[in-house]
Design a protein around this motif. Structure first.
Motif, mmCIF file in Angstrom:
data_model
loop_
_atom_site.group_PDB
_atom_site.id
_atom_site.type_symbol
_atom_site.label_atom_id
_atom_site.label_comp_id
_atom_site.label_asym_id
_atom_site.label_seq_id
_atom_site.Cartn_x
_atom_site.Cartn_y
_atom_site.Cartn_z
ATOM 1 N N GLY A 15 0.784 -1.217 0.000
ATOM 2 C CA GLY A 15 0.000 0.000 0.000
ATOM 3 C C GLY A 15 0.818 1.271 0.000
ATOM 4 N N ILE A 16 1.938 1.278 0.695
ATOM 5 C CA ILE A 16 2.727 2.511 0.807
ATOM 6 C C ILE A 16 3.148 3.040 -0.560
ATOM 7 N N PRO A 17 3.733 2.217 -1.456
ATOM 8 C CA PRO A 17 4.044 2.750 -2.796
ATOM 9 C C PRO A 17 2.840 2.813 -3.721
ATOM 10 N N GLY B 221 -4.402 2.450 5.853
ATOM 11 C CA GLY B 221 -5.078 1.784 6.967
ATOM 12 C C GLY B 221 -6.190 0.873 6.480
ATOM 13 N N ALA B 222 -6.979 1.334 5.501
ATOM 14 C CA ALA B 222 -8.054 0.501 4.947
ATOM 15 C C ALA B 222 -7.484 -0.721 4.249
ATOM 16 N N PHE B 223 -6.355 -0.543 3.566
ATOM 17 C CA PHE B 223 -5.712 -1.670 2.886
ATOM 18 C C PHE B 223 -5.202 -2.696 3.906
ATOM 19 N N VAL B 224 -4.657 -2.202 5.007
ATOM 20 C CA VAL B 224 -4.171 -3.087 6.068
ATOM 21 C C VAL B 224 -5.331 -3.856 6.701
ATOM 22 N N VAL B 225 -6.434 -3.171 6.960
ATOM 23 C CA VAL B 225 -7.620 -3.840 7.521
ATOM 24 C C VAL B 225 -8.108 -4.933 6.577
ATOM 25 N N SER B 226 -8.157 -4.632 5.288
ATOM 26 C CA SER B 226 -8.590 -5.647 4.319
ATOM 27 C C SER B 226 -7.628 -6.821 4.297
#
Length: 338
Positions: free
Chosen positions: A105-107, A213-218
């Protein structure tokens, strides 16, 4: 108080459907149908994560199956190398998939729209290449077998009924967790980003951090789904987490609807069972999926469940309008008779 009651009402239909699904084993389904139900449930857990990312934040990932693969391979490798069983593998698989989601997600979230879709698609392809070329550690193209049973009241993953209830329990937890996210201040922030990213940023919202954060939750949902999948199939290979499975998950969440709690359940069940009900082969199934996706995009852009709700509301509104019109006509006729 009214807002809390209204938000809880949105959870009730999903809980009712899940309660009905709990009755399914008592109806004496075949092992084939029970296996399909378990597969659908495992997909639905991943779909709830994708619904947070796509439905609430407006970000579509085409690498979600790769995050499922992180959880699945984590379970298999931990079982083989450390003897770590099912219940400890579940949180570890979710955490590792969340870390992988953060790394991607970061890049990736520095871009948006179709560029992000391409980058997540590329991650799925890259993971497949890495798993295939990592030799004995990942089992290469052949994959890995998982030997440890699920230790839950004597149940094993190959005992379909107990494992069905385990998967259904995690589907229920996923639905409740998704509901909690949707109705939290964090969920409202994600929807603000979805509706107008520039306006959200101008109001002081850290858009990039919330997207990651949403990507991490998913990723947590996907990792748990991967552990469930590994223990169900007892064998995993890189091809299970390549590009088409990600498209398959995206198709499910689009057909069912990403913004409502019933959407992932509807999409997961429909896409899993429809080819079986219609007795279609894999090629015919893919054609059907494509036709369904085109139909949903053109006719039901918010998904099947949202379309059914809108249709029902229009029907009720039409009935009310008709009754009001008839009442008005009767009143006018009565007045004219006087």
């Amino acid at each position: 108080m009214n807002n809390s009651l209204s938000s809880f009402r949105s959870l009730v239909p999903a809980l009712v459907v899940l309660a009905l699904l709990a009755i399914m084993p008592a109806l004496g389904p075949s092992n084939r149908m029970l296996s399909l139900a378990i597969s659908a449930g495992i997909n639905i857990v991943a779909l709830y994560g994708l619904s947070v990312l796509f439905g609430q934040t407006g970000i579509l990932s085409m690498g979600h199956a790769a995050l499922v693969g992180v959880g699945a391979y984590a379970a298999a490798i931990l079982a083989r190398d450390s003897g770590i069983g099912f219940w400890l593998a579940l949180p570890l698989g979710g955490i590792l998939a969340a870390i992988a989601a953060a790394v991607i997600g970061i890049p990736s979230l520095r871009v948006s729209g179709h560029h992000f879709v391409i980058m997540t698609f590329a991650f799925g392809q890259l993971l497949t290449i890495v798993l295939t070329n990592s030799g004995d550690y990942t089992g290469a193209a052949t994959g890995l077998d998982l030997q440890l049973p699920v230790n839950f009241l004597g149940a094993r993953a190959d005992d379909l009924q107990p494992y069905y209830f385990i998967v259904l329990a995690f589907v229920t937890l996923s639905a409740v967790a998704s509901w909690a996210i949707i109705n939290s201040p964090y969920g409202r922030t994600l929807r603000a980003i979805r509706e107008n990213e520039k306006l959200a940023a101008s109001l002081g919202i850290n858009v990039g951090r919330h997207k990651i954060g949403a990507f991490v939750v998913s990723g947590v949902f996907a990792g748990v789904s991967g552990v469930l999948l590994a223990y169900f199939l007892r064998h995993i290979s890189p091809s299970q987490f390549a590009s088409f499975p990600s498209i398959y998950l995206a198709l499910m969440v689009m057909i069912g609807g990403a913004r409502l709690l019933l959407g992932p359940i509807a999409g997961g069940i429909l896409v899993s069972f429809l080819p079986e009900v219609l007795n279609l082969d894999p090629v015919e199934s893919r054609i059907l999926y494509g036709v369904c996706l085109i139909a949903v995009i053109l006719l039901l852009p918010n998904g099947l469940i949202a379309g059914l709700i809108d249709g029902w509301q229009r029907l009720l509104h039409g009935s009310v309008t008709k009754r009001e019109s008839q009442s008005a006509n009767s009143k006018h006729a009565s007045e004219a008779g006087r």
